[in-house]
Scaffold this active site. Structure first.
Site, short mmCIF file in Angstrom:
data_model
loop_
_atom_site.label_atom_id
_atom_site.label_comp_id
_atom_site.label_asym_id
_atom_site.label_seq_id
_atom_site.Cartn_x
_atom_site.Cartn_y
_atom_site.Cartn_z
CG HIS A 121 35.85 -14.93 119.94
ND1 HIS A 121 36.47 -15.15 118.73
CD2 HIS A 121 34.72 -15.69 119.92
CE1 HIS A 121 35.75 -15.99 118.01
NE2 HIS A 121 34.69 -16.35 118.71
CG ASP A 197 34.65 -8.75 120.01
OD1 ASP A 197 33.52 -8.62 119.53
OD2 ASP A 197 35.18 -9.86 120.22
CD GLN A 200 28.28 -12.87 122.02
OE1 GLN A 200 27.10 -12.91 122.36
NE2 GLN A 200 28.76 -13.66 121.08
CE LYS A 223 28.81 -13.52 117.25
NZ LYS A 223 28.60 -14.96 117.50
CB CYS A 361 36.40 -18.93 119.60
SG CYS A 361 35.94 -19.87 118.14
#
Length: 404
Positions: A121, A197, A200, A223, A361
C-alpha cells in the site's frame, strides 16, 4: 456464528440503496460498526465527555480510565507482552510514518537498505521514499509472482545490507497472506528490524505479535469495526525506548524548561497533544465485540465465504481475478473484459452492491499486472453467500448493459 443475529448488530446493513437492499462489500476500505461501538461513543459524549490524564475531576478520571482500558484491550487483542508497548496513532499510515521518522531516521545511515514488497500500500511506500530523500537510504523490493504471492527465491540475496524490512501481512488488493514468520526470521538473521502493516490482517484473523516475532505491528481501528481516526502501533519496549519522539507538545513530556525538554515514558512519549479520546474508547469496544465472537471463528467463516466467492466469480466469462494464493483473505480484486472498473462499480451501486474500484493505493502493483485499476469486493464476517450471489447477479447485469 449466528449470522442472522450478528447482522442485526449492524444498522447500516439494514438499509436500502437505490431501492434495493444494501450489499456491502467494501470492508477492506472500512468495516461497518456494531451497535455496541456506536452506543459506546454515544455514552462517552453524553455522560463523561472530558479531556484525559491530567484532570482530577470525576469526568476526566472516568474518561481516562476508559481510554487506558482500551489500551489494555488492544494489547490483549494482539497478545502484546506489555500494555505500555501499545501506541495510539491516527491510523496505520501514521504508525508507519512514526517508525520511519522516529526509528529509521535516527538509526539508519546513507547506504543502509530498506526492503519492502511490490504489493505494498502507498502507506508503506511513500514514508520510505521520503526517508530516502532525507538520509539517502537505499530502497529495495521483493517482487510479486503472477499468482499474487511474494517471490522469495532470492530472499537471502535481497537481504544483503538490509537494516529494516517493512511489509504488509495481508495484501489489500490480492488478499494474499504473506509468510511473516519466515521473512522475519530471515531478516533477524542479518540483524534487520521488521515492521508489519497489519491493516488487513488484524480484522480478519487472530494476531499474536509474540508468535510472529516482529518488532513493530500497526493496524487501524476503522477496519476492525471501530471508529475512524485512531490506529495502533505496537513495538518492542527496548526499541521504543531507544527512539526519539515523533511529535512534540503536551502530554509527551516529563519536564519543560525555556531551553530544553525531557520526555515521558512510553507510550506517552509518542502521543503528543489531546488524543482521539472517543475513538480510542470506541476501539476498545470494537475489540470487545470481535473478541467475544472469536477471531478464530471469524477467520474460519471468512475462508469458507471467500472460497465460495472465488468459485462463483470464476464462472463469469471475461472476469479475471488477481491473486490466487492458497493462503488468503476475502479481498477479491478483478477486472471484467471491456468494462472499466469504475463503470462496473457504478452499475453495481445502482443495484445496491457496494464495491471499490481504483488502484487501491497500490499503483506499483497495478503496473506489475499492466492495468490501471481493478474492481474489488472485500468480505467480512457479517457477509453471506446471498451477498455474493447478489454480486454475481449484478456483475452479469453489468455485462449485459455493456454488451460484453
Amino acid at each position: 456464528m449466528d449470522l442472522k443475529a450478528l447482522r442485526k448488530d449492524f444498522p447500516t446493513l439494514e438499509q436500502s440503496v437505490n431501492g434495493v437492499p444494501l450489499v456491502y462489500l467494501d470492508n477492506a476500505a472500512t468495516s461497518q460498526k456494531p451497535l455496541h461501538v456506536i452506543e459506546t461513543l454515544d455514552e462517552y459524549y453524553r455522560d463523561y465527555n472530558a479531556n484525559i490524564h491530567r484532570g482530577i475531576h470525576t469526568l476526566s478520571e472516568k474518561a481516562t480510565a476508559a481510554y487506558e482500558d482500551a489500551r489494555v484491550k488492544v494489547a490483549k487483542f494482539i497478545n502484546a507482552p506489555e500494555t505500555a508497548e501499545v501506541i495510539f496513532t491516527r491510523n496505520t499510515t501514521e504508525a508507519i510514518n512514526l517508525v520511519a521518522q522516529a526509528w529509521a531516521r535516527k538509526f539508519l545511515k546513507p547506504g543502509d537498505v530498506v526492503l519492502y514488497t511490490e504489493m505494498e500500500h502507498h502507506s508503506n511506500l511513500v514514508p520510505w521514499h521520503m526517508l530516502a530523500q532525507q538520509i539517502g537510504v537505499e530502497l529495495r523490493y521483493i517482487p510479486v509472482t503472477e499468482a499474487g504471492t511474494l517471490d522469495l527465491s532470492n530472499l537471502d540475496e535481497m537481504l544483503d545490507g538490509v537494516k529494516l524490512v517493512s511489509f504488509m501481512h495481508v495484501s489489500n488488493v490480492l488478499g494474499t497472506v504473506n509468510p511473516v514468520k519466515q521473512i522475519t526470521q530471515a531478516a533477524h538473521n542479518v540483524g534487520a528490524i521488521v515492521m508489519i502493516d497489519g491493516a488487513q490482517s488484524a480484522p480478519n484473523m487472530p494476531v499474536d505479535v509474540q508468535d510472529l516475532g516482529v518488532d513493530f505491528f500497526a493496524f487501524s481501528s476503522h477496519k476492525v469495526c471501530g471508529p475512524t481516526g485512531i490506529g495502533v502501533l505496537w513495538g518492542k519496549r527496548e526499541i521504543l525506548e531507544a527512539m526519539d519522539p515523533y511529535m512534540g507538545g503536551g502530554d509527551m513530556i516529563y519536564e519543560v524548561f525555556m531551553d530544553r525538554s525531557t520526555y515521558a515514558e512510553i507510550p506517552a512519549k509518542f502521543e503528543a497533544g489531546t488524543p482521539s479520546i472517543a475513538q480510542g474508547i470506541g476501539l476498545g469496544a470494537a475489540v470487545d465485540y470481535l473478541s467475544e465472537i472469536g477471531m478464530d471463528k471469524i477467520s474460519a467463516y471468512e475462508k469458507e465465504l471467500t472460497d465460495y466467492g472465488m468459485e462463483q466469480l470464476r464462472q463469469i466469462d471475461g472476469l479475471r481475478i488477481y491473486g490466487e494464493a492458497d493462503d488468503r483473505v476475502g479481498a477479491i480484486s478483478f477486472t471484467v473484459e471491456h468494462v472499466h472498473p469504475h463503470d462496473l462499480s457504478t452499475i453495481l451501486d445502482q443495484q445496491g452492491v457496494a464495491i471499490r474500484a481504483g488502484h487501491h493505493c497500490a499503483q506499483p502493483l497495478m503496473r506489475r499486472y499492466d492495468i490501471a485499476a481493478t474492481a474489488r469486493a472485500s468480505l467480512y464476517f457479517y457477509n453471506t453467500r446471498e451477498d455474493i450471489d447478489a454480486l454475481v447477479t449484478a456483475l452479469r447485469k453489468a455485462k449485459e448493459i455493456f454488451g460484453v
